[in-house]
Scaffold this active site. Structure first.
Site, short mmCIF file in Angstrom:
data_model
loop_
_atom_site.label_atom_id
_atom_site.label_comp_id
_atom_site.label_asym_id
_atom_site.label_seq_id
_atom_site.Cartn_x
_atom_site.Cartn_y
_atom_site.Cartn_z
CB VAL A 65 -0.89 0.03 1.27
CG1 VAL A 65 -1.79 1.25 1.26
CG2 VAL A 65 -1.69 -1.23 1.41
CB CYS A 66 2.08 3.79 -1.82
SG CYS A 66 1.36 3.80 -3.47
CG ASN A 67 0.28 8.75 -0.06
OD1 ASN A 67 -0.26 8.46 0.99
ND2 ASN A 67 1.35 9.51 -0.13
#
Length: 144
Positions: free
Chosen positions: A100-102
């Site tokens: 997960v990232c932005n």
């Protein structure tokens, strides 16, 4: 058909640009089809976490992670993955992992690196934390 031939003869640069875009599109479709990384929406991520005990790995910076992350997520910044500082994740090699990232772009890069490091079931969360929060799914904030 004759009109197309005339167009290609009169507009060389534009024709080359269209051919280049077409080749790039075909290449990206083939590459994504052969990739070991699956891009999954948040609904599938929830199913993986609940049914297969998938581990969520947040690749954002520590400051962003503290502001809000998926419950149970582990913070391993992309820089650590690039530098092969992932000894703490070795125990998850056989389990499904969700990166997960932005917005889902940085985690996609991290997912490719994780596959190279031997992780078997690597998933990338489509839309990242932005889509997760837009769907009003639970987010935990760190106090430290």
């Amino acid at each position: 058909m004759q009109e197309y031939i005339e167009f290609f003869q009169e507009h060389h640069m534009l024709s080359l640009a269209w051919i280049g875009l077409f080749i790039a599109l075909i290449f990206s479709v083939i590459k994504s089809g052969m990739s070991k990384v699956k891009n999954i929406p948040h609904q599938d991520a929830i199913l993986l976490m609940n049914k297969e005990e998938a581990k969520v790995i947040d690749v954002r910076a520590k400051e962003e992670f503290k502001k809000g992350h998926i419950v149970g997520a582990v913070n391993v910044p992309l820089a650590d993955i690039k530098n092969n500082q992932i000894a703490s994740l070795e125990k998850y090699k056989a389990r499904p992992i969700i990166l997960v990232c932005n917005a889902g772009m940085t985690s996609s890069q991290a997912a490719q690196l994780m596959v190279k490091h031997g992780f078997e079931n690597v998933n990338n969360l489509k839309g990242g934390m932005g889509d997760w929060q837009a769907a009003n799914l639970p987010v935990k904030k760190s106090k430290r």
